[in-house]
Design an enzyme around this catalytic site. Sequence first.
Site, PDB file in Angstrom:
ATOM      1  N   GLY A  46       0.819  -1.217   0.000  1.00 52.19           N
ATOM      2  CA  GLY A  46       0.000   0.000   0.000  1.00 52.19           C
ATOM      3  C   GLY A  46       0.849   1.262   0.000  1.00 52.19           C
ATOM      4  O   GLY A  46       2.086   1.201   0.036  1.00 52.19           O
ATOM      5  N   LEU A  69      -3.409  -7.629  -1.436  1.00 50.56           N
ATOM      6  CA  LEU A  69      -3.409  -7.033  -2.790  1.00 50.56           C
ATOM      7  C   LEU A  69      -4.816  -6.616  -3.237  1.00 50.56           C
ATOM      8  O   LEU A  69      -5.074  -6.495  -4.424  1.00 50.56           O
ATOM      9  CB  LEU A  69      -2.767  -7.986  -3.816  1.00 50.56           C
ATOM     10  CG  LEU A  69      -1.303  -8.365  -3.517  1.00 50.56           C
ATOM     11  CD1 LEU A  69      -0.807  -9.409  -4.522  1.00 50.56           C
ATOM     12  CD2 LEU A  69      -0.392  -7.133  -3.572  1.00 50.56           C
ATOM     13  N   ASP A 101      -4.035 -12.488   3.898  1.00 56.58           N
ATOM     14  CA  ASP A 101      -5.124 -11.633   4.355  1.00 56.58           C
ATOM     15  C   ASP A 101      -5.172 -11.682   5.885  1.00 56.58           C
ATOM     16  O   ASP A 101      -4.962 -12.745   6.485  1.00 56.58           O
ATOM     17  CB  ASP A 101      -6.427 -12.189   3.769  1.00 56.58           C
ATOM     18  CG  ASP A 101      -7.565 -11.209   3.864  1.00 56.58           C
ATOM     19  OD1 ASP A 101      -8.036 -10.751   2.818  1.00 56.58           O
ATOM     20  OD2 ASP A 101      -7.990 -10.907   5.008  1.00 56.58           O
ATOM     21  N   SER A 159      -5.245   7.315  13.034  1.00 55.38           N
ATOM     22  CA  SER A 159      -5.591   8.465  12.196  1.00 55.38           C
ATOM     23  C   SER A 159      -6.135   9.587  13.058  1.00 55.38           C
ATOM     24  O   SER A 159      -6.730   9.344  14.116  1.00 55.38           O
ATOM     25  CB  SER A 159      -6.678   8.024  11.216  1.00 55.38           C
ATOM     26  OG  SER A 159      -7.314   9.142  10.627  1.00 55.38           O
ATOM     27  N   TYR A 185     -15.553   3.939   9.487  1.00 55.92           N
ATOM     28  CA  TYR A 185     -14.088   3.848   9.330  1.00 55.92           C
ATOM     29  C   TYR A 185     -13.396   4.367  10.601  1.00 55.92           C
ATOM     30  O   TYR A 185     -12.506   3.721  11.148  1.00 55.92           O
ATOM     31  CB  TYR A 185     -13.655   4.648   8.095  1.00 55.92           C
ATOM     32  CG  TYR A 185     -12.202   5.050   8.093  1.00 55.92           C
ATOM     33  CD1 TYR A 185     -11.207   4.136   7.794  1.00 55.92           C
ATOM     34  CD2 TYR A 185     -11.817   6.363   8.408  1.00 55.92           C
ATOM     35  CE1 TYR A 185      -9.868   4.509   7.806  1.00 55.92           C
ATOM     36  CE2 TYR A 185     -10.489   6.744   8.421  1.00 55.92           C
ATOM     37  CZ  TYR A 185      -9.512   5.806   8.121  1.00 55.92           C
ATOM     38  OH  TYR A 185      -8.197   6.186   8.150  1.00 55.92           O
ATOM     39  N   LYS A 240     -10.765   2.608  13.703  1.00 60.82           N
ATOM     40  CA  LYS A 240      -9.491   3.104  14.233  1.00 60.82           C
ATOM     41  C   LYS A 240      -9.566   3.215  15.757  1.00 60.82           C
ATOM     42  O   LYS A 240      -8.634   2.849  16.470  1.00 60.82           O
ATOM     43  CB  LYS A 240      -9.128   4.459  13.610  1.00 60.82           C
ATOM     44  CG  LYS A 240      -8.799   4.391  12.128  1.00 60.82           C
ATOM     45  CD  LYS A 240      -7.497   3.648  11.849  1.00 60.82           C
ATOM     46  CE  LYS A 240      -7.180   3.528  10.375  1.00 60.82           C
ATOM     47  NZ  LYS A 240      -6.113   2.565  10.061  1.00 60.82           N
ATOM     48  N   TYR A 282      -2.089   9.728  12.106  1.00 60.98           N
ATOM     49  CA  TYR A 282      -1.664  10.515  10.950  1.00 60.98           C
ATOM     50  C   TYR A 282      -2.663  11.608  10.654  1.00 60.98           C
ATOM     51  O   TYR A 282      -3.871  11.404  10.736  1.00 60.98           O
ATOM     52  CB  TYR A 282      -1.627   9.703   9.653  1.00 60.98           C
ATOM     53  CG  TYR A 282      -1.007   8.357   9.690  1.00 60.98           C
ATOM     54  CD1 TYR A 282      -0.081   7.993  10.659  1.00 60.98           C
ATOM     55  CD2 TYR A 282      -1.346   7.430   8.703  1.00 60.98           C
ATOM     56  CE1 TYR A 282       0.489   6.734  10.637  1.00 60.98           C
ATOM     57  CE2 TYR A 282      -0.781   6.181   8.678  1.00 60.98           C
ATOM     58  CZ  TYR A 282       0.124   5.832   9.657  1.00 60.98           C
ATOM     59  OH  TYR A 282       0.674   4.589   9.622  1.00 60.98           O
TER      60      TYR A 282
HETATM   61  C1  UD1 Z   1     -10.212  11.676   4.788  1.00 59.99           C
HETATM   62  C2  UD1 Z   1     -11.050  11.111   5.872  1.00 59.99           C
HETATM   63  C3  UD1 Z   1     -10.162  10.682   7.005  1.00 59.99           C
HETATM   64  C4  UD1 Z   1      -9.164   9.662   6.506  1.00 59.99           C
HETATM   65  C5  UD1 Z   1      -8.385  10.242   5.343  1.00 59.99           C
HETATM   66  C6  UD1 Z   1      -7.495   9.177   4.727  1.00 59.99           C
HETATM   67  C7  UD1 Z   1     -13.213  12.259   5.633  1.00 59.99           C
HETATM   68  C8  UD1 Z   1     -14.187  13.162   6.274  1.00 59.99           C
HETATM   69  N1  UD1 Z   1     -12.067  12.063   6.300  1.00 59.99           N
HETATM   70  O1  UD1 Z   1      -9.584  12.857   5.303  1.00 59.99           O
HETATM   71  O2  UD1 Z   1     -10.933  10.120   8.030  1.00 59.99           O
HETATM   72  O3  UD1 Z   1      -8.304   9.304   7.547  1.00 59.99           O
HETATM   73  O4  UD1 Z   1      -9.257  10.736   4.349  1.00 59.99           O
HETATM   74  O5  UD1 Z   1      -8.128   8.422   3.783  1.00 59.99           O
HETATM   75  O6  UD1 Z   1     -13.464  11.737   4.572  1.00 59.99           O
HETATM   76  N2  UD1 Z   1     -11.401  17.893  -1.120  1.00 59.99           N
HETATM   77  C9  UD1 Z   1     -11.875  18.621  -2.195  1.00 59.99           C
HETATM   78  N3  UD1 Z   1     -12.075  17.978  -3.375  1.00 59.99           N
HETATM   79  C10 UD1 Z   1     -11.820  16.640  -3.559  1.00 59.99           C
HETATM   80  C11 UD1 Z   1     -11.326  15.906  -2.460  1.00 59.99           C
HETATM   81  C12 UD1 Z   1     -11.129  16.552  -1.255  1.00 59.99           C
HETATM   82  O7  UD1 Z   1     -12.117  19.820  -2.089  1.00 59.99           O
HETATM   83  O8  UD1 Z   1     -12.022  16.115  -4.659  1.00 59.99           O
HETATM   84  C13 UD1 Z   1     -11.130  18.587   0.146  1.00 59.99           C
HETATM   85  C14 UD1 Z   1     -11.943  18.035   1.317  1.00 59.99           C
HETATM   86  O9  UD1 Z   1     -13.114  18.739   1.478  1.00 59.99           O
HETATM   87  C15 UD1 Z   1     -10.966  18.249   2.474  1.00 59.99           C
HETATM   88  C16 UD1 Z   1      -9.580  18.209   1.846  1.00 59.99           C
HETATM   89  O10 UD1 Z   1      -9.787  18.381   0.453  1.00 59.99           O
HETATM   90  O11 UD1 Z   1     -11.136  19.499   3.009  1.00 59.99           O
HETATM   91  C17 UD1 Z   1      -8.858  16.906   2.096  1.00 59.99           C
HETATM   92  O12 UD1 Z   1      -9.725  15.838   1.745  1.00 59.99           O
HETATM   93  P1  UD1 Z   1      -9.253  14.318   1.772  1.00 59.99           P
HETATM   94  O13 UD1 Z   1      -7.980  14.190   1.040  1.00 59.99           O
HETATM   95  O14 UD1 Z   1     -10.408  13.480   1.356  1.00 59.99           O
HETATM   96  O15 UD1 Z   1      -8.889  14.063   3.293  1.00 59.99           O
HETATM   97  P2  UD1 Z   1      -9.795  14.245   4.608  1.00 59.99           P
HETATM   98  O16 UD1 Z   1     -11.201  14.437   4.293  1.00 59.99           O
HETATM   99  O17 UD1 Z   1      -9.135  15.283   5.448  1.00 59.99           O
END
Ligand code: UD1
Length: 334
Positions: free
Chosen positions: A10, A33, A58, A123, A147, A151, A175
């Site tokens: 991963g 995988l 697994d 997390s 999810y 954790k 993290y």
């Molecule tokens: C998400 C999860 C978190 C998880 C982490 C790792 C949620 C609410 N939280 O974190 O629990 O540990 O992923 O997988 O889903 N954004 C956009 N456009 C996009 C994608 C994201 O604007 O297409 C924004 C989101 O609103 C956020 C930021 O980018 O503010 C980061 O998003 P993302 O990368 O999905 O992480 P988290 O939401 O912080």
Amino acid sequence: MKVLVTGVSGYIGSHAALELLRAGHEVSGFDNLSNSSEEAVRRVRELAGKPLAFTKLDLLDADGLKTLLAQGFDAVMHFAGLKAVGESVEKPALYRRNNVDGSRNLFEAMQKAGCRRLVFSSSCTVYGEVKKNPVDEKHPRSAVNPYGQTKLDVEDMGFALSKKDPRWKIALLRYFNPVGADPSGRLGEDPRGTPNNLMPFVMQTAVGRRDKVRVFGDDYPTPDGTCVRDYIHVTDLALGHLAALEKLDSFAGAEAVNLGTGHGRSVLEVLAAASKAAGRRIPYEIAPQRAGDAAAIWADPALALEKLGWRAERDLDAMCADHWRWQKDNPAGY
Ligand code: UD1
């Protein structure tokens, strides 16, 4: 040390395995995988110039785990798990089985083999709705989706194990938002299907695989109205695991430590840094808020420095430059 890495093919597992090998540890790993490619393991071997034993296994295969652990390891780094928030809402039982029951199998196999050093991939999602930034490890925990609940449950298993048997030494590493890639451009994040997370979506847009980024909300109470997160370079994160491993024997049982930079960055700041790294304007549009997103969260990283002697060194420009190199050199992933 002889270290077993779960989820080794991963995104974070492969980078951690690479840093472990570079630091001179002996590494074996396994993965089912289901959401990764064995090519990542081949590339870790190639980059490190060292062997890395791989088994397709697994976490739900309890007997297979016992057989593997019987080889004798000094420590386990546990990354294997499902991590898509949306999917966890649709399939909570799948998440419980894989992440919670799977981890229990692993810990039972470790106990049986007498291996009681563990570094676990937790997390910042365990902080639930954040009351105040920066967030430190004393912030109350809660789950806002299935999810996140997994954790919390695995952290609780860690606390319970060490309470029952003080020989267990467990680092629960919380993290923030891992991004970036090894600077070689050979290893990186390769999500299956449409990425849920911001950085892979942004970089796939930069490389032409997606039309445009949707910025989820510009009406949050933040400086530019878009959400703020603590993005951390995956190499810094991997080095944080190495530091935890090396300090594990000084832990009082199971302890939680944040791995973040301590700096919050907005979605628009990430887009600007990514555009600079890619040397092109990355198209985006403002879209409605995504359900369940917090306006802002960033880490208090003080405990990591105090306990592990570790701090994140790489800034947002380095995160974007390295993520871009991976994306540009591997436009379709592995
Ligand atoms: C998400 C999860 C978190 C998880 C982490 C790792 C949620 C609410 N939280 O974190 O629990 O540990 O992923 O997988 O889903 N954004 C956009 N456009 C996009 C994608 C994201 O604007 O297409 C924004 C989101 O609103 C956020 C930021 O980018 O503010 C980061 O998003 P993302 O990368 O999905 O992480 P988290 O939401 O912080």
